[in-house]
Design an enzyme around this catalytic site. Structure first.
Site, PDB file in Angstrom:
ATOM      1  N   ARG A 275     -39.026   3.505-110.759  1.00 35.09           N
ATOM      2  CA  ARG A 275     -38.885   4.315-109.549  1.00 35.09           C
ATOM      3  C   ARG A 275     -38.651   3.357-108.396  1.00 35.09           C
ATOM      4  NH1 ARG A 275     -40.952   9.439-110.944  1.00 35.09           N
ATOM      5  NH2 ARG A 275     -42.711   9.386-112.423  1.00 35.09           N
TER       6      ARG A 275
ATOM      7  N   ASN B 189     -50.049  17.708-106.107  1.00 32.22           N
ATOM      8  CA  ASN B 189     -50.524  17.365-107.447  1.00 32.22           C
ATOM      9  C   ASN B 189     -50.581  18.599-108.340  1.00 32.22           C
ATOM     10  OD1 ASN B 189     -50.921  14.699-106.729  1.00 32.22           O
ATOM     11  ND2 ASN B 189     -53.135  14.899-106.458  1.00 32.22           N
TER      12      ASN B 189
ATOM     13  N   HIS C 127     -41.221   1.593-118.996  1.00 32.93           N
ATOM     14  CA  HIS C 127     -42.148   1.763-117.891  1.00 32.93           C
ATOM     15  C   HIS C 127     -42.676   0.434-117.371  1.00 32.93           C
ATOM     16  CE1 HIS C 127     -46.131   3.180-116.130  1.00 32.93           C
ATOM     17  NE2 HIS C 127     -45.264   3.965-115.523  1.00 32.93           N
TER      18      HIS C 127
ATOM     19  N   HIS D 172     -53.908   2.120-108.372  1.00 35.20           N
ATOM     20  CA  HIS D 172     -52.816   2.226-109.339  1.00 35.20           C
ATOM     21  C   HIS D 172     -52.753   1.062-110.325  1.00 35.20           C
ATOM     22  CE1 HIS D 172     -48.366   2.486-110.395  1.00 35.20           C
ATOM     23  NE2 HIS D 172     -48.794   3.710-110.628  1.00 35.20           N
TER      24      HIS D 172
END
Length: 726
Positions: free
Chosen positions: A408, A75, A468, A625
């Site tokens: 992704r 991170n 997105h 998430h």
């Protein structure tokens, strides 16, 4: 990484886009006080501090603690490569850099440096004095070459000569050999050697090969319960004589450079986005250095040389105990020691997707036709839901078209293979591939070309915007008419991360959702400009305005004495307009609960401003998430799920989509989820108005609090087919 915190395979990733665009915030009512936002960069560092606290927790399995140390390191690498790099680039180019707290960017960089130095020192100490000893007690020891006996050294010498030496490339630095390029995030050995004939000293750099394992087993005969490993750089350092024969090795030290790896492509000035992005990716490797990590034993002469040649400041030097780059601990987490990890969890198939009879063949379309299905990953299987949905669509002769966004995905993606199979079967297939997904650009370019070769219509979205949103639309012919089947999710179409990312998704045959998605895909692939959607809120045109309207309704209801309340779950909240809307709702008395994984620029619990706002954060084995937006609405709940965080990039520079949930059972499930997460009986971090996060793991009697993710695992695994006995 997505939207998110980590390197993809780390488990705990973060997406770092530049959010420094000026934002015109329109507000109503009396002005709100100055200083009402927390600094976003320091808030992100506070998030990574929470990751570090998990590594420090002695009650967690020790290999999971090592994993959290690796996540912290990964991170922080990305934070420097993007966020710190973005700040520095704008300072150097004299661009205005507004911050959400109105401070000079140079002051922000100073604060980042102070806090990052503190965190990296604590990170190294946690490894040296807590996790490494705990691993040793469990039979996994990281040893130094100096601790080994002659038999071990002889064994390692053979490994070095056969498997490592041929790969090494020492690079001398002298008038004929300029200082070599140091690639970002690579481990390197600085070596000073002396010619015994003339006494002259020379400098050389030796890159530690990234293609080799970071930790080398000392003896392959050792059992899995009694293992010893040596860091690769330590093994190389003790065989430098083989690389510099005839020379005396005077000094050797390990160092590591972090570079600016941000990518910028002016889409308005290029005719071929794919080619322009590929060129920019090549330039990324040569971004300027922004951090130098060195071992704490490095001598002043070597350090001075590195600082001068890399052109960095003393503030950017991080002196740490060996080993550097604890992201390499990901390698250790692959050791087959289930007793040192979280208990294995096998996702269940969503009850609504189970066939009525136990041995019957699942039919995804028939299941969706019975009603909307709310999925909760990884507690419920991605493979038997979303993946099965697309695979069945690819094989079904009645399916005429498939349209999907890909932000992704994994390297061996069954999702992409399903789209290819569908195209080869003659179906109309549209794949909107976001080739600008940070650090996945090259993989997505490769997938785009593979899809195009198979006959898939591949598009790259709208100029200037990242796509997105997580959308899939299947058009199926049934009884002489076309029927839409849709999936709207909060997470990527990635089978690998679906096992470690917590996400929600909606499968629906609702005609209105199908029409909304059809219009949205037409906008993304063509030239349509849509003004309104029925069950969707879509950025960048409508999402912020739609949410502000819903917040304002709660504010008005509270002023009228009607039922009101707001519950929001997201990764990060920075957008000033949304935060100010929540402040005004709080001033009106609206109860507000925020469940934030990462950055929170809102100050909760401040008298006269945010007294009714509570902020919690939950981190654990899964990466929280999902994004949820829930409004009481005077007893007629309005609940949305989708892909958007409350950040400038999501609301202004991305195509995002939220879908409204309408099934009463789904609304009740979301309500129960928040009740559990915000309960004082659940382990979480609480945010105060100063930006401090405090973790609660035990109650007043000293008993351990409930782990939310464990609780959800148990609850969801107990669900049964409708009509069966629980």
């Amino acid at each position: 990484m997505d939207d998110d915190m980590i390197s993809l395979d780390a488990g705990v990733v973060t997406d770092f886009d530049d959010d420094y665009d000026e934002l015109a915030v329109t507000t109503s009512g009396p002005p709100l006080p100055e200083g009402r936002y927390l600094d976003r960069e320091l808030s992100w560092l506070a998030f990574n501090n929470r990751v570090l606290e998990l590594a420090e927790d002695p009650t967690l399995p020790v290999l999971e603690r090592a994993n959290f140390l690796a996540i912290f390191a990964s991170n922080l690498d990305e934070f420097f490569m993007v966020r710190v790099a973005g700040l520095k680039r704008r300072i150097l180019t004299d661009l205005a850099v507004p911050t959400n707290v109105g401070r000079r960017p140079t002051d922000v960089l100073d604060d980042i440096s102070i806090r990052a130095h503190e965190l990296q020192a604590r990170h190294a100490d946690t490894w040296q004095n807590a996790v490494s000893p705990a691993l040793a007690e469990a039979g996994i020891r990281i040893v130094r070459y100096s601790e080994l006996d002659e038999a071990d050294r002889a064994n390692l010498r053979e490994i070095f000569s056969q498997q490592i030496f041929p790969v090494l490339m020492p690079l001398a630095v002298d008038p004929a050999h300029p200082f070599p390029y140091i690639s970002g995030l690579s481990l390197n050995l600085s070596v000073r050697v002396r010619n015994p004939k003339n006494g002259k000293e020379e400098f050389a750099r030796l890159k530690v090969p990234q293609v080799l394992n970071r930790f080398i087993r000392v003896d392959q005969r050792e059992t899995v319960t009694d293992l010893r490993f040596i860091p690769l750089e330590d093994l190389i350092a003790n065989h430098l004589g083989d690389l510099f024969p005839g020379m005396e090795v005077v000094e050797h030290h390990v160092f590591r450079v972090t570079r600016n790896e941000d990518v910028e492509v002016d889409e308005d000035e290029t005719e071929n986005l794919l080619q322009a992005l590929e060129k920019e990716l090549l330039r990324r490797r040569f971004g300027p250095p922004i951090r130098l990590e060195i071992t704490d034993d490095m001598d002043p002469v070597t350090l001075e040389l590195l600082v001068r040649e890399l052109d960095i400041t003393e503030q950017e030097v991080y002196r740490l105990p060996a080993p550097l780059d604890l992201g390499g601990l990901f390698d250790l987490t692959r050791i087959p020691r289930p007793d040192l990890k979280y208990p294995k969890h096998v996702p269940t198939t969503a009850v609504a997707l189970l066939p009525p009879e136990p041995n019957a063949k699942p039919d995804i379309f028939k299941a969706i036709s019975r009603g909307d299905i709310l999925l909760h990953h990884p507690y419920e299987s991605f493979a038997t839901s979303v993946q099965a949905f697309l695979e069945q669509a690819a094989a079904d002769p009645h399916v005429l078209a498939i349209k999907q966004t890909l932000y992704r995905t994994s390297g061996d993606s069954p999702i992409v293979e399903a789209l290819i199979d569908a195209a080869e079967a003659g179906k109309q297939v549209l794949a909107l591939v976001e080739i600008k997904a940070r650090f996945d650009e090259q993989a997505n370019i490769s997938w785009a070309r593979k899809l195009e070769k198979a006959g898939v219509h591949v598009v790259y979205g709208l100029v200037g915007l990242k796509t997105h949103c997580k959308l899939a639309l299947v058009i199926r012919q049934e009884k002489g008419r076309l029927k839409s089947y849709s999936h709207i999710g909060t997470g990527n179409y990635n089978p690998k991360t679906s096992r470690i990312y917590e996400d929600l998704g909606l499968l629906t045959a609702d005609d209105q959702v199908g029409k909304d998605l059809t219009r949205l895909f037409n906008e993304l692939s063509g030239y349509a400009i849509e003004k309104k959607f029925k069950r969707l809120l879509v950025a960048p045109l409508h999402l912020r305005k739609g949410l502000l309207k819903r917040i304002a309704v709660e504010e008005e209801n509270a002023r009228k004495g009607l039922p009101s309340g707001i519950q929001i779950k997201l990764n990060s909240i920075v957008d000033e307009a949304i935060i100010d809307g929540l402040y005004r709702a709080s001033q009106a008395g609206v109860p507000i609960q925020l469940w934030v994984r990462g950055i929170c620029a809102l100050k909760p619990g401040q008298e006269g401003l945010s007294e009714t706002i509570t902020v919690r954060s939950i981190l654990g084995r899964y990466l929280e998430h999902s994004r949820i937006f829930s409004f009481v609405n005077n007893g007629d709940p309005q609940v949305y799920i989708g892909s958007a965080d409350m950040m400038h990039r999501n609301l202004d520079r991305r195509v995002e989509a939220l879908v409204r949930l309408v099934d009463p059972d789904h609304l009740a499930e979301i309500d129960k989820l928040f009740a559990l997460a915000m309960s004082d009986e659940v382990t979480s971090w609480a945010l105060d108005q100063t930006g401090q996060w405090t973790r609660r793991v035990v109650d007043a009697e000293g008993d351990h609090l409930i782990d939310l993710q464990d609780q959800l695992m148990q609850q969801i695994s107990r669900r049964k087919r409708p009509g069966t006995t629980r």
